[in-house]
Design a protein around this motif. Sequence first.
Motif, mmCIF file in Angstrom:
data_model
loop_
_atom_site.group_PDB
_atom_site.id
_atom_site.type_symbol
_atom_site.label_atom_id
_atom_site.label_comp_id
_atom_site.label_asym_id
_atom_site.label_seq_id
_atom_site.Cartn_x
_atom_site.Cartn_y
_atom_site.Cartn_z
ATOM 1 N N TYR A 70 -15.457 15.421 -5.846
ATOM 2 C CA TYR A 70 -15.154 14.134 -6.466
ATOM 3 C C TYR A 70 -13.858 14.211 -7.266
ATOM 4 O O TYR A 70 -13.648 13.451 -8.202
ATOM 5 C CB TYR A 70 -16.315 13.676 -7.362
ATOM 6 N N PHE A 124 -10.561 7.306 -7.420
ATOM 7 C CA PHE A 124 -11.426 6.485 -6.580
ATOM 8 C C PHE A 124 -11.221 5.019 -6.949
ATOM 9 O O PHE A 124 -10.989 4.695 -8.115
ATOM 10 C CB PHE A 124 -12.909 6.834 -6.790
ATOM 11 N N LEU A 156 -13.253 1.297 -6.560
ATOM 12 C CA LEU A 156 -14.563 0.715 -6.316
ATOM 13 C C LEU A 156 -14.399 -0.789 -6.167
ATOM 14 O O LEU A 156 -13.500 -1.379 -6.776
ATOM 15 C CB LEU A 156 -15.510 0.994 -7.483
ATOM 16 N N GLN A 193 -24.406 13.104 -5.450
ATOM 17 C CA GLN A 193 -23.746 11.985 -6.126
ATOM 18 C C GLN A 193 -22.779 12.476 -7.199
ATOM 19 O O GLN A 193 -22.993 13.518 -7.813
ATOM 20 C CB GLN A 193 -24.788 11.071 -6.764
ATOM 21 N N PHE A 204 -20.368 4.956 -13.621
ATOM 22 C CA PHE A 204 -20.090 4.833 -12.187
ATOM 23 C C PHE A 204 -20.900 5.906 -11.488
ATOM 24 O O PHE A 204 -20.856 7.067 -11.882
ATOM 25 C CB PHE A 204 -18.610 5.086 -11.878
ATOM 26 N N LEU A 224 -21.432 7.301 -7.556
ATOM 27 C CA LEU A 224 -21.007 7.220 -6.163
ATOM 28 C C LEU A 224 -21.888 8.102 -5.297
ATOM 29 O O LEU A 224 -22.193 9.236 -5.656
ATOM 30 C CB LEU A 224 -19.547 7.664 -6.013
ATOM 31 N N THR A 225 -22.307 7.557 -4.162
ATOM 32 C CA THR A 225 -23.146 8.277 -3.201
ATOM 33 C C THR A 225 -22.406 8.330 -1.875
ATOM 34 O O THR A 225 -22.009 7.285 -1.344
ATOM 35 C CB THR A 225 -24.485 7.540 -2.996
ATOM 36 N N HIS A 269 -18.179 5.759 0.326
ATOM 37 C CA HIS A 269 -19.247 5.910 -0.666
ATOM 38 C C HIS A 269 -19.853 4.554 -1.033
ATOM 39 O O HIS A 269 -19.152 3.555 -1.096
ATOM 40 C CB HIS A 269 -18.700 6.540 -1.955
ATOM 41 N N ALA A 314 -21.468 2.515 -4.173
ATOM 42 C CA ALA A 314 -21.207 2.583 -5.610
ATOM 43 C C ALA A 314 -22.220 1.745 -6.379
ATOM 44 O O ALA A 314 -22.592 0.655 -5.947
ATOM 45 C CB ALA A 314 -19.796 2.083 -5.912
ATOM 46 N N CYS A 327 -19.040 -0.678 -3.103
ATOM 47 C CA CYS A 327 -18.562 0.447 -2.309
ATOM 48 C C CYS A 327 -17.409 1.134 -3.025
ATOM 49 O O CYS A 327 -16.807 0.562 -3.934
ATOM 50 C CB CYS A 327 -18.072 -0.048 -0.945
ATOM 51 N N ALA A 328 -17.092 2.350 -2.576
ATOM 52 C CA ALA A 328 -15.989 3.104 -3.176
ATOM 53 C C ALA A 328 -15.384 4.042 -2.151
ATOM 54 O O ALA A 328 -16.034 4.430 -1.172
ATOM 55 C CB ALA A 328 -16.483 3.897 -4.388
#
Length: 155
Positions: free
Chosen positions: A45, A49, A51, A90, A110, A112-113, A128, A130, A142-143
């Motif tokens: 990560y 990023f 989102l 995550q 935040f 993120l997956t 990802h 989000a 989303c991200a």
Amino acid sequence: MIRSTAVFAVCLLLAGCGDGPLGAAEGAASAPADAPAGVAPGPDYAGDFDLAGTEPFWAGRVRETVLTLDRMEGGAVSLPNPGVRIDGEQGVWDAEQPGEAGAEGHRLVFRLTPQPCSDGMSDRVFSHAAEVWLDGATLKGCAARTEDLAKQGRP
């Protein structure tokens, strides 16, 4: 009898100091055993990023020093980036800033997956899913890494 047992024990101890893998002498015929395989590295990560979410529209940014959430209704919130915490697969950024005298504080999270995600409004491809929490309200979207979106020709 005791003497032969003592001689036998000394021989065993000396044998352990010979050309075995743990005490191998230079030029020994056997090499030390390989170390056990390390733990696989966790998800990455690092970097920036972006989102995005719809209904309501919102946008978020993870930058080296700051987390930002822009909302059409409610304005923007920016908090210092505390760094990412890995929770399974995550990435979680959990920033909190207490309010000063007469001002309201904020908690911005935040999460993120890594999984394919579509915002339902554009043709952008996100890497990802989000979830964003701001002061108890949850937003979903989303991200993706900023550089990956730039490769798609998206800001």
